[in-house]
Enzyme design. Sequence first.
Site, PDB file in Angstrom:
ATOM      1  N   PHE B  39       0.849  -1.193   0.000  1.00 43.12           N
ATOM      2  CA  PHE B  39       0.000   0.000   0.000  1.00 43.12           C
ATOM      3  C   PHE B  39       0.884   1.243   0.000  1.00 43.12           C
ATOM      4  O   PHE B  39       1.717   1.423   0.892  1.00 43.12           O
ATOM      5  CB  PHE B  39      -0.922  -0.014   1.225  1.00 43.12           C
ATOM      6  CG  PHE B  39      -1.882  -1.167   1.214  1.00 43.12           C
ATOM      7  CD1 PHE B  39      -3.126  -1.054   0.609  1.00 43.12           C
ATOM      8  CD2 PHE B  39      -1.535  -2.397   1.784  1.00 43.12           C
ATOM      9  CE1 PHE B  39      -4.008  -2.122   0.576  1.00 43.12           C
ATOM     10  CE2 PHE B  39      -2.417  -3.473   1.759  1.00 43.12           C
ATOM     11  CZ  PHE B  39      -3.654  -3.340   1.146  1.00 43.12           C
ATOM     12  N   VAL B  77       2.362  -1.778   4.467  1.00 39.92           N
ATOM     13  CA  VAL B  77       2.075  -0.359   4.308  1.00 39.92           C
ATOM     14  C   VAL B  77       3.410   0.393   4.288  1.00 39.92           C
ATOM     15  O   VAL B  77       4.243   0.188   5.172  1.00 39.92           O
ATOM     16  CB  VAL B  77       1.224   0.128   5.499  1.00 39.92           C
ATOM     17  CG1 VAL B  77       0.908   1.606   5.385  1.00 39.92           C
ATOM     18  CG2 VAL B  77      -0.053  -0.692   5.615  1.00 39.92           C
ATOM     19  N   CYS B  78       3.600   1.243   3.314  1.00 35.73           N
ATOM     20  CA  CYS B  78       4.866   1.991   3.221  1.00 35.73           C
ATOM     21  C   CYS B  78       4.995   2.964   4.385  1.00 35.73           C
ATOM     22  O   CYS B  78       4.112   3.792   4.620  1.00 35.73           O
ATOM     23  CB  CYS B  78       4.916   2.765   1.909  1.00 35.73           C
ATOM     24  SG  CYS B  78       6.275   3.965   1.891  1.00 35.73           S
ATOM     25  N   VAL B  79       6.105   2.891   5.101  1.00 30.24           N
ATOM     26  CA  VAL B  79       6.275   3.698   6.319  1.00 30.24           C
ATOM     27  C   VAL B  79       6.297   5.198   6.027  1.00 30.24           C
ATOM     28  O   VAL B  79       5.623   5.973   6.724  1.00 30.24           O
ATOM     29  CB  VAL B  79       7.522   3.243   7.130  1.00 30.24           C
ATOM     30  CG1 VAL B  79       8.818   3.396   6.335  1.00 30.24           C
ATOM     31  CG2 VAL B  79       7.619   4.010   8.436  1.00 30.24           C
ATOM     32  N   ALA B  82       2.893   6.324   5.053  1.00 34.00           N
ATOM     33  CA  ALA B  82       1.982   6.174   6.202  1.00 34.00           C
ATOM     34  C   ALA B  82       2.178   7.308   7.200  1.00 34.00           C
ATOM     35  O   ALA B  82       1.200   7.929   7.651  1.00 34.00           O
ATOM     36  CB  ALA B  82       2.215   4.830   6.876  1.00 34.00           C
TER      37      ALA B  82
END
Lengths: 98, 119, 123
Positions: B39, B77-79, B82
Site C-alpha cells: 500500500f 504499508v509503506c512507512v 503512512a
Amino acid sequence: MLHIINKSPLENGSLDNCLRVANGGEILLIEDAVYAATKGNAFESKLGEAATRFKIYVLQPDLDARGMSDRIIAGVTAVDYGGFVDLTVNNKNCQSWL
Amino acid sequence: MKLGIVVNEGPYQHQSSDSAYLFAKAAIVKGHEVWRVFFYHDGVNNATKLTEPPQDDRNIVNRWTKLAEEHNVDLVVCVAAALRRGIKPENLAQGFRISGLGQLVEAGTQCDRLITFGD
Amino acid sequence: MSESVVKKFMFVNRKAPYGTIYALESLEVVLITAAFDQDVSLVFLDDGVFQLKKSQQTKAIEIKNFSPTYRALDGYDVEKLYVEKESMDARGLTEDDLLVDVTVLSSAEIGALMNEQDVVLSF
C-alpha cells in the site's frame, strides 16, 4: 504485454496515450475505462482502429455496474475478474496507465 | 504463480482498492499465490482500523484483514507514506504491517507478476 | 531479501509535479530500487515530462522542490532516463528545457523498451 486502462477516454488521455506509445499486445479496460468499449461513444472509431493492433478486453463487472453491458462494441472481449487474472498471468508484464 | 499487488489509492474515494481486492480474490480462487499487497501513496489509508463505514456498505479494511488471515497474504504499508498521512502502529488494522519501500522492490524481484491499482 | 535477483524495473512517469504527490513518491521508489542494485530505467511521458523542467521555484507554494533529486540520480547509478519526443513536442518543450541529460526517444521506441521490462511501475 498487458496494458490496463482505468479512465474514460472522454475525460482523460490515458487510453489515447497508451495507444500512441504501446507496441501491440493486449489492452484491458477496467473501472471508468469501460465506457470506451461501448457503442456510440465519441472514442469508438479510435478504439476500432486500435482493435487492429491490439486485442482489447473489457471487465464485465465494471460494465454491469455502470449499466452499459448491453452495448459492447463488436471485437471487444468481456472478461470477469478470473479472466483479468489470466490476462495478467499470460502476459510477461503489465503496465497500468494511471 | 506468485503475484504482487500495489494499491495507490485510499478506500471509498476511488475504486482501485476494490478492484485490487477482487483481483486478489480471483487470483487465489485460480490457485495463484498473492504473495504481498503493498500500500503506497493514499493507499496507506486502507490500513486504518478507525474506519467505520455505514452498515449497508462494504468494510474495505476488514476485507483486507480477512484475506490476510485466510490466505496468508502479506499486507505491507509503506512507512514514509503512512507517517505523512497519520497511519501509525497504534491505528493499524489487524493483518497489516508497516515497513519500508524495500518491500515493494522485493515484491518486484520475488513475484512473477506485479500489478498496480491506482487513480 | 534475496539480493541475487536482478530484474529490469521501468518507472513510467506520466504526471506533472506538485499538483499531486505521485511524482515525488515515485522518485522515492526509484532511489530505493537503485539501492537494491536493480536494473532501473525511467521514462517520462505525457505530463510527466514537466517533472524535468528547469528552474522550478516552489517557495511560494510551500511544497519542497524535489527536482534537484533528478540530477542526483547519476550518483545512484540510475543513468537510463528516457523522454518521449512526442510528449515534449506537444508541450512546447525541447531538451534544453530539461534539468538533466536524457535520451530522447520516439513513442515507438519507448513502447518497444516497455515490452522488454520485467516490472513496470507507474504511479
